[in-house]
Motif scaffolding. Structure first.
Motif, PDB file in Angstrom:
ATOM      1  N   GLY A  87     -14.803  -3.246  -5.560  1.00 37.46           N
ATOM      2  CA  GLY A  87     -15.410  -3.595  -4.285  1.00 37.46           C
ATOM      3  C   GLY A  87     -14.573  -4.465  -3.378  1.00 37.46           C
ATOM      4  N   PHE A  88     -13.345  -4.772  -3.778  1.00 38.69           N
ATOM      5  CA  PHE A  88     -12.449  -5.545  -2.913  1.00 38.69           C
ATOM      6  C   PHE A  88     -11.816  -4.613  -1.883  1.00 38.69           C
ATOM      7  N   GLU A  89     -11.555  -5.142  -0.710  1.00 40.51           N
ATOM      8  CA  GLU A  89     -10.812  -4.419   0.311  1.00 40.51           C
ATOM      9  C   GLU A  89      -9.416  -5.031   0.421  1.00 40.51           C
ATOM     10  N   THR A  90      -8.404  -4.184   0.461  1.00 41.85           N
ATOM     11  CA  THR A  90      -7.038  -4.691   0.494  1.00 41.85           C
ATOM     12  C   THR A  90      -6.272  -4.119   1.681  1.00 41.85           C
ATOM     13  N   GLY A  91      -5.337  -4.889   2.154  1.00 38.96           N
ATOM     14  CA  GLY A  91      -4.460  -4.445   3.236  1.00 38.96           C
ATOM     15  C   GLY A  91      -3.089  -5.068   3.063  1.00 38.96           C
ATOM     16  N   GLU A  92      -2.055  -4.345   3.471  1.00 36.25           N
ATOM     17  CA  GLU A  92      -0.698  -4.850   3.319  1.00 36.25           C
ATOM     18  C   GLU A  92       0.063  -4.790   4.631  1.00 36.25           C
ATOM     19  N   LYS A  93       0.773  -5.860   4.930  1.00 39.38           N
ATOM     20  CA  LYS A  93       1.746  -5.862   6.013  1.00 39.38           C
ATOM     21  C   LYS A  93       3.119  -5.799   5.350  1.00 39.38           C
ATOM     22  N   LEU A  94       3.615  -4.581   5.177  1.00 36.60           N
ATOM     23  CA  LEU A  94       4.837  -4.389   4.408  1.00 36.60           C
ATOM     24  C   LEU A  94       6.028  -5.111   5.018  1.00 36.60           C
ATOM     25  N   SER A  95       6.104  -5.111   6.334  1.00 35.94           N
ATOM     26  CA  SER A  95       7.254  -5.734   6.995  1.00 35.94           C
ATOM     27  C   SER A  95       7.264  -7.247   6.809  1.00 35.94           C
ATOM     28  N   GLU A  96       6.071  -7.833   6.599  1.00 35.31           N
ATOM     29  CA  GLU A  96       5.972  -9.280   6.437  1.00 35.31           C
ATOM     30  C   GLU A  96       5.720  -9.680   4.988  1.00 35.31           C
ATOM     31  N   ASN A  97       5.582  -8.699   4.101  1.00 37.31           N
ATOM     32  CA  ASN A  97       5.310  -8.949   2.685  1.00 37.31           C
ATOM     33  C   ASN A  97       4.069  -9.809   2.480  1.00 37.31           C
ATOM     34  N   ILE A  98       2.992  -9.398   3.135  1.00 32.48           N
ATOM     35  CA  ILE A  98       1.714 -10.092   3.018  1.00 32.48           C
ATOM     36  C   ILE A  98       0.659  -9.111   2.519  1.00 32.48           C
ATOM     37  N   LEU A  99      -0.061  -9.515   1.494  1.00 30.62           N
ATOM     38  CA  LEU A  99      -1.186  -8.751   0.975  1.00 30.62           C
ATOM     39  C   LEU A  99      -2.462  -9.511   1.334  1.00 30.62           C
ATOM     40  N   THR A 100      -3.396  -8.852   2.012  1.00 32.80           N
ATOM     41  CA  THR A 100      -4.679  -9.475   2.326  1.00 32.80           C
ATOM     42  C   THR A 100      -5.760  -8.818   1.470  1.00 32.80           C
ATOM     43  N   ILE A 101      -6.659  -9.639   0.942  1.00 31.15           N
ATOM     44  CA  ILE A 101      -7.742  -9.154   0.099  1.00 31.15           C
ATOM     45  C   ILE A 101      -9.054  -9.742   0.601  1.00 31.15           C
ATOM     46  N   THR A 102     -10.063  -8.890   0.726  1.00 32.94           N
ATOM     47  CA  THR A 102     -11.374  -9.299   1.225  1.00 32.94           C
ATOM     48  C   THR A 102     -12.448  -8.920   0.213  1.00 32.94           C
ATOM     49  N   TYR A 103     -13.429  -9.816   0.038  1.00 30.04           N
ATOM     50  CA  TYR A 103     -14.531  -9.532  -0.878  1.00 30.04           C
ATOM     51  C   TYR A 103     -15.780 -10.292  -0.425  1.00 30.04           C
ATOM     52  N   LYS A 104     -16.819  -9.541  -0.070  1.00 30.37           N
ATOM     53  CA  LYS A 104     -18.115 -10.109   0.320  1.00 30.37           C
ATOM     54  C   LYS A 104     -17.971 -11.209   1.368  1.00 30.37           C
ATOM     55  N   GLY A 105     -17.227 -10.910   2.413  1.00 31.50           N
ATOM     56  CA  GLY A 105     -17.083 -11.842   3.526  1.00 31.50           C
ATOM     57  C   GLY A 105     -16.021 -12.898   3.342  1.00 31.50           C
ATOM     58  N   ARG A 106     -15.400 -12.962   2.178  1.00 31.67           N
ATOM     59  CA  ARG A 106     -14.322 -13.932   1.934  1.00 31.67           C
ATOM     60  C   ARG A 106     -12.983 -13.204   2.009  1.00 31.67           C
ATOM     61  N   LYS A 107     -11.986 -13.882   2.549  1.00 26.18           N
ATOM     62  CA  LYS A 107     -10.689 -13.251   2.748  1.00 26.18           C
ATOM     63  C   LYS A 107      -9.578 -14.245   2.452  1.00 26.18           C
ATOM     64  N   ASN A 108      -8.581 -13.799   1.677  1.00 29.76           N
ATOM     65  CA  ASN A 108      -7.425 -14.635   1.368  1.00 29.76           C
ATOM     66  C   ASN A 108      -6.135 -13.854   1.581  1.00 29.76           C
TER      67      ASN A 108
END
Length: 416
Positions: A87-108
Motif C-alpha cells: 500500500g505504499f506509493e513510491t516515486g523516483e527522481k532519477l536525476s537527483e537520486n531521490i526516492l519518495t515514499i508515501t503511506y496513508k498521508g505520510r511522506k518521506n
C-alpha cells in the motif's frame, strides 16, 4: 504481488528491534554482518522504511551504498515491489537520486548516495537527516560514513549498517563492532541458515566456492585476515587442461602491461560456456636485459592473436600509452580493465572453482605464478605480495571486465 517468505528469528530481530514493545528499542544503531546470501539486506531495508514512517513524517533520510548503481540493484529495486503491494506509493527522481515514499498521508524522502572513495564525503555535507542506512558499510571510506552520521541531527534518529566481514583491522570492525556498548549499537550476526529462502542445495553450492580465509568470511561470517597462497586450490595439477580444439566461439585477450616489470598477455577462447586461456605471451626485461617498446609489445600481441578474430582486448588501466598504441592501429577493440584487486581475486577464485574459466597447460607462466602468488603476511590489509603477479593480474582483468559482461557471470557469482 511480491511474495513474502517466512522470516527467520534473526531476520525478525532486524525487522522489529526499534518497535515500542522491543527490548532493544533504546539502541541508537543496528549492525548486521555475516555470511553472504544470509538475507540481512532485504529485511534491514524493509525495517528501516517501516521505522521511518512510524517515527517521522515529511523528513529526510539517506540510503548509502558503495555506488548508487549497486545501491539501486541490491536495495532499492528489490524492495519497491513489496512496498507497493503493502500500500505504499513510491516515486523516483532519477536525476537527483531521490526516492519518495508515501503511506496513508505520510511522506518521506530518501536520498541515495554512493560512498566510493574519500571524495564522496563532500556529497552529503550540509544535509539534515533523521536516519541513515548503509549497505555494505565495510566497502565505504570512514570519512564518508562519519560525515553521513554527523548529518543525523534530528531527535530520535538511528543508524543502520550491514556488511560482509573484511580483515580484523578494518576501521568499521575496530570502531563499531569492537565498541558496541560505547556506540549503543545492537549487533546481529547472520549465517546462511538465517535465510529461509535458501535451500540446503544452494547453501552447499556456496560453501564449495570458497576455501581458507574467504570461507571463514563469506560462509562463516568471521572477520579474519587472509594468509598463505591466494589460490591454494590451483596447486592441484588436475586444475589445468589441454587446449580444446579450435576454432572457438569467441576470442579475447587480457593484458598486464610492463616495461621494466614483466608484461603478460593471455589469449582466451570461449567454448560451450567455458573460457579457456589457450596461449600466453610473457616477457621479462630483467631476464633478457632488453626493454621492449610499446610498438614491440603490440607486435607481440598481434603474433599471439594470429589470424583469430578478437572481440576485445582488455588492458591494465594504468597502461595509458599501450592502450593508445592499440587504439591508433585500429585493429582491435580495447577497453581498460576493472581493477579492484581483492574483489577481483574473489571473483577469479569463484570463476576457477565453478569452471567458468580454465587455464591450459600451454600457459606455463600462469601455472608458475599460481604456485607462487601469496597474500601479504601482516594481515593489516587484504593485499597480495607484489611479486609473481603479472599473469595473475591479467587473468583477474579478464574475469572482472570480460567474463562478467559476456556470460552474465555477475548475476550468478556470489552476491554480497
Amino acid at each position: 504481488m511480491a511474495e513474502i517468505k517466512p522470516f527467520s528469528k534473526k531476520q525478525l530481530m532486524a525487522l522489529t528491534w526499534w518497535c515500542p514493545s522491543s527490548p532493544w528499542r533504546n539502541y541508537d544503531a543496528v549492525i548486521c554482518d555475516g555470511a553472504v546470501r544470509s538475507g540481512k539486506t532485504f529485511c534491514m531495508v524493509l525495517s528501516f522504511i517501516a521505522w521511518s514512517f512510524l517515527e517521522f513524517n515529511d523528513s529526510s533520510f539517506a540510503m548509502c551504498g558503495k555506488t548508487i548503481k549497486s545501491l539501486r540493484r541490491n536495495v532499492v529495486t528489490p524492495v519497491l515491489p513489496l512496498l507497493k503491494s503493502l500500500g505504499f506509493e513510491t516515486g523516483e527522481k532519477l536525476s537527483e537520486n531521490i526516492l519518495t515514499i508515501t503511506y496513508k498521508g505520510r511522506k518521506n524522502r530518501y536520498y541515495l548516495f554512493g560512498g566510493r572513495d574519500e571524495s564522496s564525503a563532500s556529497l552529503i555535507q550540509g544535509m539534515t537527516l533523521a536516519g541513515v542506512f548503509f549497505d555494505e558499510v565495510a566497502l565505504m571510506p570512514r570519512s564518508f560514513v562519519e560525515q553521513a552520521l554527523a548529518r543525523c541531527s534530528v531527535g530520535g534518529s538511528k543508524f543502520w549498517f550491514n556488511c560482509n566481514p573484511e580483515y580484523p583491522q578494518h576501521w568499521f570492525y575496530v570502531e563499531w563492532i569492537k565498541k558496541l556498548k560505547k556506540k549503543n549499537a545492537l549487533y546481529l550476526h547472520f549465517v546462511m541458515e538465517d535465510n529461509p529462502s535458501l535451500s540446503q542445495k544452494t547453501i552447499a553450492r556456496y560453501k564449495r566456492l570458497y576455501s581458507g580465509a574467504f570461507y571463514e568470511r563469506f560462509i562463516l561470517g568471521k572477520w579474519v585476515a587472509v594468509f598463505g597462497a591466494v589460490y591454494p586450490f590451483m596447486d592441484d595439477e588436475s586444475k589445468y587442461c589441454e587446449p580444446p580444439d579450435e576454432p572457438m566461439e569467441e576470442y579475447a585477450v587480457s593484458c598486464d602491461y610492463g616495461t621494466v616489470n614483466p608484461a603478460s598477455f593471455g589469449l582466451w577462447g570461449l567454448k560451450r560456456g567455458v573460457w579457456y586461456r589457450i596461449e600466453e605471451y610473457y616477457y621479462q626485461s630483467r631476464q633478457t636485459g632488453v626493454q621492449k617498446t610499446d610498438e614491440e609489445h603490440y607486435e607481440a600481441l598481434k603474433s599471439l592473436v594470429g589470424s583469430r578474430k578478437i572481440s576485445v582486448v582488455v588492458v591494465d588501466p594504468s597502461a595509458a600509452s599501450f592502450i593508445q598504441v592499440i587504439q591508433r592501429h585500429g585493429e582491435f577493440s580495447v577497453v581498460p580493465a576493472k581493477n579492484n584487486v581483492t574483489d577481483g581475486i574473489r571473483k577469479t577464485s569463484t570463476a576457477l572453482k565453478e569452471g567458468k574459466i580454465k587455464i591450459c597447460s600451454t600457459c606455463k607462466d600462469s601455472m608458475r605464478e599460481f604456485s607462487l602468488y601469496r597474500w601479504e603476511s601482516s594481515g593489516k590489509f587484504d593485499v597480495p605480495v607484489k611479486e609473481n603477479d603479472h599473469a595473475m593480474d591479467d587473468i583477474r582483468y579478464f574475469v572482472t571486465t570480460v567474463l562478467e559482461k559476456s556470460t552474465g557471470f555477475a548475476a550468478c557469482a556470489v552476491a554480497r
